[in-house]
Scaffold this motif. Structure first.
Motif, PDB file in Angstrom:
ATOM      1  N   GLY A 140       6.355  71.103  47.570  1.00  0.00           N
ATOM      2  CA  GLY A 140       5.896  69.968  48.351  1.00  0.00           C
ATOM      3  C   GLY A 140       4.413  69.993  48.647  1.00  0.00           C
ATOM      4  N   ILE A 141       3.704  70.987  48.129  1.00  0.00           N
ATOM      5  CA  ILE A 141       2.282  71.171  48.410  1.00  0.00           C
ATOM      6  C   ILE A 141       1.434  71.063  47.138  1.00  0.00           C
ATOM      7  N   HIS A 142       1.819  71.829  46.132  1.00  0.00           N
ATOM      8  CA  HIS A 142       1.050  71.873  44.892  1.00  0.00           C
ATOM      9  C   HIS A 142       1.777  71.057  43.818  1.00  0.00           C
ATOM     10  N   PHE A 143       1.027  70.198  43.121  1.00  0.00           N
ATOM     11  CA  PHE A 143       1.635  69.253  42.187  1.00  0.00           C
ATOM     12  C   PHE A 143       1.161  69.487  40.758  1.00  0.00           C
ATOM     13  N   GLU A 144       2.116  69.397  39.850  1.00  0.00           N
ATOM     14  CA  GLU A 144       1.800  69.445  38.425  1.00  0.00           C
ATOM     15  C   GLU A 144       1.891  68.027  37.879  1.00  0.00           C
ATOM     16  N   LYS A 145       0.786  67.543  37.344  1.00  0.00           N
ATOM     17  CA  LYS A 145       0.756  66.184  36.824  1.00  0.00           C
ATOM     18  C   LYS A 145       1.453  66.109  35.473  1.00  0.00           C
ATOM     19  N   LYS A 146       2.367  65.146  35.352  1.00  0.00           N
ATOM     20  CA  LYS A 146       3.108  64.945  34.110  1.00  0.00           C
ATOM     21  C   LYS A 146       2.518  63.826  33.270  1.00  0.00           C
ATOM     22  N   GLY A 147       1.537  63.107  33.820  1.00  0.00           N
ATOM     23  CA  GLY A 147       0.871  62.066  33.052  1.00  0.00           C
ATOM     24  C   GLY A 147       1.480  60.693  33.231  1.00  0.00           C
ATOM     25  N   VAL A 148       1.205  59.833  32.256  1.00  0.00           N
ATOM     26  CA  VAL A 148       1.601  58.418  32.316  1.00  0.00           C
ATOM     27  C   VAL A 148       3.056  58.264  31.906  1.00  0.00           C
ATOM     28  N   VAL A 149       3.820  57.515  32.722  1.00  0.00           N
ATOM     29  CA  VAL A 149       5.215  57.233  32.367  1.00  0.00           C
ATOM     30  C   VAL A 149       5.440  55.748  32.087  1.00  0.00           C
ATOM     31  N   ILE A 150       4.539  54.884  32.528  1.00  0.00           N
ATOM     32  CA  ILE A 150       4.662  53.453  32.251  1.00  0.00           C
ATOM     33  C   ILE A 150       3.272  52.886  31.959  1.00  0.00           C
ATOM     34  N   HIS A 151       3.151  52.179  30.844  1.00  0.00           N
ATOM     35  CA  HIS A 151       1.939  51.451  30.502  1.00  0.00           C
ATOM     36  C   HIS A 151       2.105  49.982  30.889  1.00  0.00           C
ATOM     37  N   LEU A 152       1.002  49.263  30.939  1.00  0.00           N
ATOM     38  CA  LEU A 152       1.033  47.855  31.342  1.00  0.00           C
ATOM     39  C   LEU A 152       1.811  47.020  30.332  1.00  0.00           C
ATOM     40  N   PRO A 153       2.864  46.307  30.766  1.00  0.00           N
ATOM     41  CA  PRO A 153       3.616  45.469  29.844  1.00  0.00           C
ATOM     42  C   PRO A 153       2.911  44.131  29.591  1.00  0.00           C
ATOM     43  N   GLU A 154       3.371  43.416  28.585  1.00  0.00           N
ATOM     44  CA  GLU A 154       2.825  42.096  28.266  1.00  0.00           C
ATOM     45  C   GLU A 154       3.121  41.114  29.399  1.00  0.00           C
ATOM     46  N   GLY A 155       2.197  40.187  29.580  1.00  0.00           N
ATOM     47  CA  GLY A 155       2.428  39.111  30.534  1.00  0.00           C
ATOM     48  C   GLY A 155       1.847  39.331  31.909  1.00  0.00           C
ATOM     49  N   TYR A 156       1.218  40.503  32.124  1.00  0.00           N
ATOM     50  CA  TYR A 156       0.694  40.827  33.447  1.00  0.00           C
ATOM     51  C   TYR A 156      -0.767  41.248  33.355  1.00  0.00           C
ATOM     52  N   SER A 157      -1.503  40.977  34.436  1.00  0.00           N
ATOM     53  CA  SER A 157      -2.877  41.462  34.514  1.00  0.00           C
ATOM     54  C   SER A 157      -2.857  42.947  34.851  1.00  0.00           C
ATOM     55  N   ALA A 158      -4.039  43.557  34.882  1.00  0.00           N
ATOM     56  CA  ALA A 158      -4.131  44.981  35.214  1.00  0.00           C
ATOM     57  C   ALA A 158      -3.928  45.242  36.710  1.00  0.00           C
ATOM     58  N   HIS A 159      -3.743  44.192  37.504  1.00  0.00           N
ATOM     59  CA  HIS A 159      -3.329  44.368  38.900  1.00  0.00           C
ATOM     60  C   HIS A 159      -1.806  44.573  38.894  1.00  0.00           C
ATOM     61  N   PHE A 160      -1.432  45.797  38.624  1.00  0.00           N
ATOM     62  CA  PHE A 160      -0.041  46.187  38.367  1.00  0.00           C
ATOM     63  C   PHE A 160       0.077  47.595  38.927  1.00  0.00           C
ATOM     64  N   ARG A 161       0.623  47.736  40.158  1.00  0.00           N
ATOM     65  CA  ARG A 161       0.457  49.030  40.826  1.00  0.00           C
ATOM     66  C   ARG A 161       1.481  49.259  41.938  1.00  0.00           C
ATOM     67  N   ASP A 162       1.354  50.457  42.549  1.00  0.00           N
ATOM     68  CA  ASP A 162       2.067  50.862  43.761  1.00  0.00           C
ATOM     69  C   ASP A 162       3.575  51.035  43.528  1.00  0.00           C
ATOM     70  N   PRO A 163       3.977  51.918  42.625  1.00  0.00           N
ATOM     71  CA  PRO A 163       5.400  52.084  42.309  1.00  0.00           C
ATOM     72  C   PRO A 163       6.200  52.674  43.470  1.00  0.00           C
ATOM     73  N   LYS A 164       7.319  52.050  43.793  1.00  0.00           N
ATOM     74  CA  LYS A 164       8.273  52.590  44.765  1.00  0.00           C
ATOM     75  C   LYS A 164       9.564  52.896  44.024  1.00  0.00           C
ATOM     76  N   VAL A 165      10.037  54.142  44.141  1.00  0.00           N
ATOM     77  CA  VAL A 165      11.178  54.631  43.371  1.00  0.00           C
ATOM     78  C   VAL A 165      12.312  54.993  44.312  1.00  0.00           C
ATOM     79  N   TRP A 166      13.547  54.683  43.910  1.00  0.00           N
ATOM     80  CA  TRP A 166      14.741  55.068  44.663  1.00  0.00           C
ATOM     81  C   TRP A 166      15.919  55.196  43.698  1.00  0.00           C
TER      82      TRP A 166
END
Length: 498
Positions: A140-166
Motif C-alpha cells: 500500500g506504500i510502494h507501487f510498481e507501474k504496469k504501464g498503459v492498459v487502455i488507449h484512447l478509443p475512436e470517437g473521443y477527444s483526448a479529454h478522456f480520464r479519471d478511471p473509477k474501477v469496481w
C-alpha cells in the motif's frame, strides 16, 4: 525511468523542507482537514479502505501553487482522525505520464492494492495525449507501474480520464469521464476479467440525454447504495440557472439502475451534490462496516485560485471532512462520519434560545475551530434567520421563500457573493468551522454547503439575528483537530540521495 522517479521525489521532498516553516506559519492553515505539505492539492484519488486502513491519495503539485505535472501524494489513517503522511505514491516519470499522473481510483485484488490513473502527455506539437494506466502495490506504500492498459478509443477527444474501477459479480468494471469529438460530456464503461485486458462496452450516459449537461464529464464514480445505483460526476461547461450551477464547474449525481449487459444507465435528473463555493471531484469508497464514505476537494478549477491568500505561504487547497452517504426519498444525504465526534471537547449547550428582532452574541462561540449544532422549534414563526460568521460569511434562511443562502466576501474581499438552495422547512443546521473553511449540513445532510472563508483573525465572533421570533437549541464543541505524523518510510525516502 527509475533515475527520473528518484530525482522527482528528491526535489519534492526538498520543497517540503524548504518551505515547511513558511507553510506552518499561515494563520489560515487548517486543524482537521487534509492539506498539502507544500504546493497545490486537488482531486482525491484512490480512496479506499484496505487492510484496516483508509488510504487517501491526491493530486499534488509540490513545486508551485498552480497546476502542472501532478504527483500522487498519500495519507493513510485507521480512524479518519490520526493521519500518516506516506511516501509519494506516483511521480510523472514515465513517457505515458510525463505531464502528470492524473486522477484515478484503487481496488483490492488478490490482497494487492491496484491503482488506476490517467497518464497525461503533451506531445511535441503541444497536443494532448491520454492513457489509462495501472500501478500495483503489495504494502500500500510502494507501487510498481504496469504501464498503459487502455488507449484512447475512436470517437473521443483526448479529454478522456479519471478511471473509477469496481467489481460487480465476477467481473471488473471501469468508468471513465470523457468528451466526444462533438465536445459533449459523457461517461464510458469498460469491463475486464483480470484488470489488465479491458473491453469497451459503450457510453452509459451523455450530455445529450440531459438536454446538454456540459462539454466534459470529470471524476466519475458509480456505486450501489440503498438498493439503487448512483452515478456521481463533475460536468464542466454548465451555465448558471437561477440558484443552480453557480460555480465555474459543478459536481453532482443521478440515481437509477445500470444495465451492465447493455451498458446503459437508466436514471433520473442531475442533482448538485453540494451547494457551496468550493466543492469538486468527490470520490467514494466502501469501508469494512459497509458505509459509503465520500471525500471531496475543497476547491474548483479555474475559480479564483490565483486570489487565495494561502498562496503567499506556499500552499493552496484542501479536502473536505469525510462524509457518510445514504439515499433518502430519492436523494443523497451526507453526514459527517461518526469518528469526528471523538474530536469534540468542552461542550457548551443552551436550550430554548430565543432571538426576537435583535442580535444575539454568545462569547462561548468565539473561536476559529468548532462544531455548532442548532435544532429549531417552530420554523414558521419567523421571517428571516441569520448567522453572521466573523463578519465574513453569513448563513441566511428566508422563511417566505424557503431559501437557505450561504453568503461570503469574495476572496479578494471586494464583493459579496452567495450560493442558495430551497428546502421545505428549516429543522437543523450543523456547522464545521476550521480557521479558513466552513461546511454547513442542513437538515441532517439534506443539503450541504462547503466553502473556504478568510476572515480577519482578530474577529472571532458569531452573531445570531432574526426578523420575527426564532427559538432553537444549541450545542457547541471545540474540536481538537487531526493528528499528523510522517511515516518512517517517508522520512527515510526524504533523506535519500537520488
Amino acid at each position: 525511468m527509475q533515475n527520473k522517479d528518484r530525482s522527482l521525489r528528491k526535489k519534492a521532498y526538498e520543497e517540503i523542507k524548504k518551505y515547511q516553516e513558511v507553510v506552518d506559519s499561515d494563520p489560515y492553515r487548517l486543524d482537521y482537514h487534509l492539506m498539502p505539505p507544500v504546493g497545490l492539492m486537488n482531486d482525491p484519488n484512490g480512496l479506499i479502505h484496505w487492510k484496516g486502513e483508509f488510504h487517501v491519495f491526491f493530486q499534488w503539485m509540490p513545486f508551485k501553487t498552480g497546476h502542472g505535472a501532478k504527483f500522487w501524494g498519500h495519507y493513510s489513517s485507521r480512524d479518519l482522525i490520526h493521519w500518516t503522511w506516506q511516501p509519494i505514491a506516483l511521480t510523472p516519470s514515465e513517457w505515458y505520464e510525463q505531464n502528470g499522473c492524473y486522477s484515478g481510483s484503487a481496488v483490492n485484488h488478490e490482497g494487492k492494492l491496484n491503482v488506476f490513473y490517467t497518464g497525461n502527455v503533451k506531445n511535441d506539437k503541444g497536443e494532448r495525449e491520454t492513457y489509462q494506466c495501472l500501478a500495483v502495490s503489495e504494502d500500500g506504500i510502494h507501487f510498481e507501474k504496469k504501464g498503459v492498459v487502455i488507449h484512447l478509443p475512436e470517437g473521443y477527444s483526448a479529454h478522456f480520464r479519471d478511471p473509477k474501477v469496481w467489481k460487480h459479480q465476477d467481473k471488473w468494471y471501469m468508468i471513465i469521464g470523457a468528451q466526444t469529438k462533438e465536445q459533449l460530456g459523457c461517461a464510458v464503461l469498460y469491463t475486464s476479467d483480470d484488470l489488465m485486458g479491458w473491453e469497451l462496452k459503450g457510453e452509459i450516459s451523455s450530455s445529450k440525454e440531459h438536454d446538454y449537461l456540459g462539454y466534459m464529464w470529470e471524476c466519475p464514480d458509480l456505486f450501489h447504495l440503498d438498493d439503487i445505483d448512483v452515478f456521481m460526476f463533475s460536468p464542466q461547461g454548465l451555465g448558471s440557472q437561477g440558484i443552480h450551477y453557480n460555480n465555474v464547474h459543478q459536481s453532482g449525481y443521478v440515481i437509477g439502475e445500470l444495465d451492465y449487459d447493455r451498458a446503459v444507465l437508466h436514471h433520473g435528473p442531475f442533482c448538485e451534490l453540494d451547494r457551496g463555493f468550493e466543492f469538486y471531484a468527490p470520490q467514494t469508497t466502501l469501508d469494512d462496516e459497509g458505509r459509503r464514505i465520500l471525500i471531496g476537494w475543497m476547491g474548483v478549477p479555474d475559480q479564483d485560485e490565483e486570489k487565495q491568500p494561502t498562496r503567499a505561504y506556499k500552499w493552496i487547497h484542501n479536502m473536505t471532512i469525510p462524509r457518510e452517504l445514504r439515499v433518502k426519498k430519492g436523494k443523497i444525504r451526507q453526514s459527517p462520519v461518526k469518528e469526528l465526534k471523538k474530536m469534540r471537547r468542552n461542550l457548551f449547550q443552551k436550550k430554548d434560545l430565543k432571538v426576537n428582532d435583535e442580535s444575539l452574541h454568545l462569547s462561548e462561540l468565539d473561536g476559529a475551530v468548532m462544531e455548532v449544532f442548532l435544532k429549531f422549534g417552530d420554523a414558521d414563526a419567523f421571517n428571516r434567520f441569520e448567522i453572521d460568521l466573523f463578519d465574513y460569511a453569513k448563513v441566511i434562511y428566508q422563511n417566505e421563500t424557503k431559501v437557505l443562502t450561504l453568503e461570503r466576501k469574495n476572496v479578494d474581499n471586494k464583493s459579496i457573493e452567495s450560493r442558495s438552495c430551497q428546502i421545505s422547512k428549516l429543522e437543523t443546521l450543523q456547522l464545521f468551522i476550521d480557521h479558513s473553511s466552513i461546511e454547513v449540513f442542513v437538515n441532517e445532510g439534506e443539503e450541504v454547503f462547503t466553502a473556504r472563508i478568510f476572515p480577519d483573525k482578530k474577529n472571532a465572533s458569531i452573531h445570531f439575528s432574526a426578523s420575527g421570533s426564532v427559538t432553537f437549541d444549541l450545542w457547541k464543541w471545540d474540536l481538537t483537530g487531526y493528528t499528523y505524523q510522517t511515516s518512517e518510510k517517508a522520512m527515510r525516502e526524504a533523506n535519500k540521495n537520488p
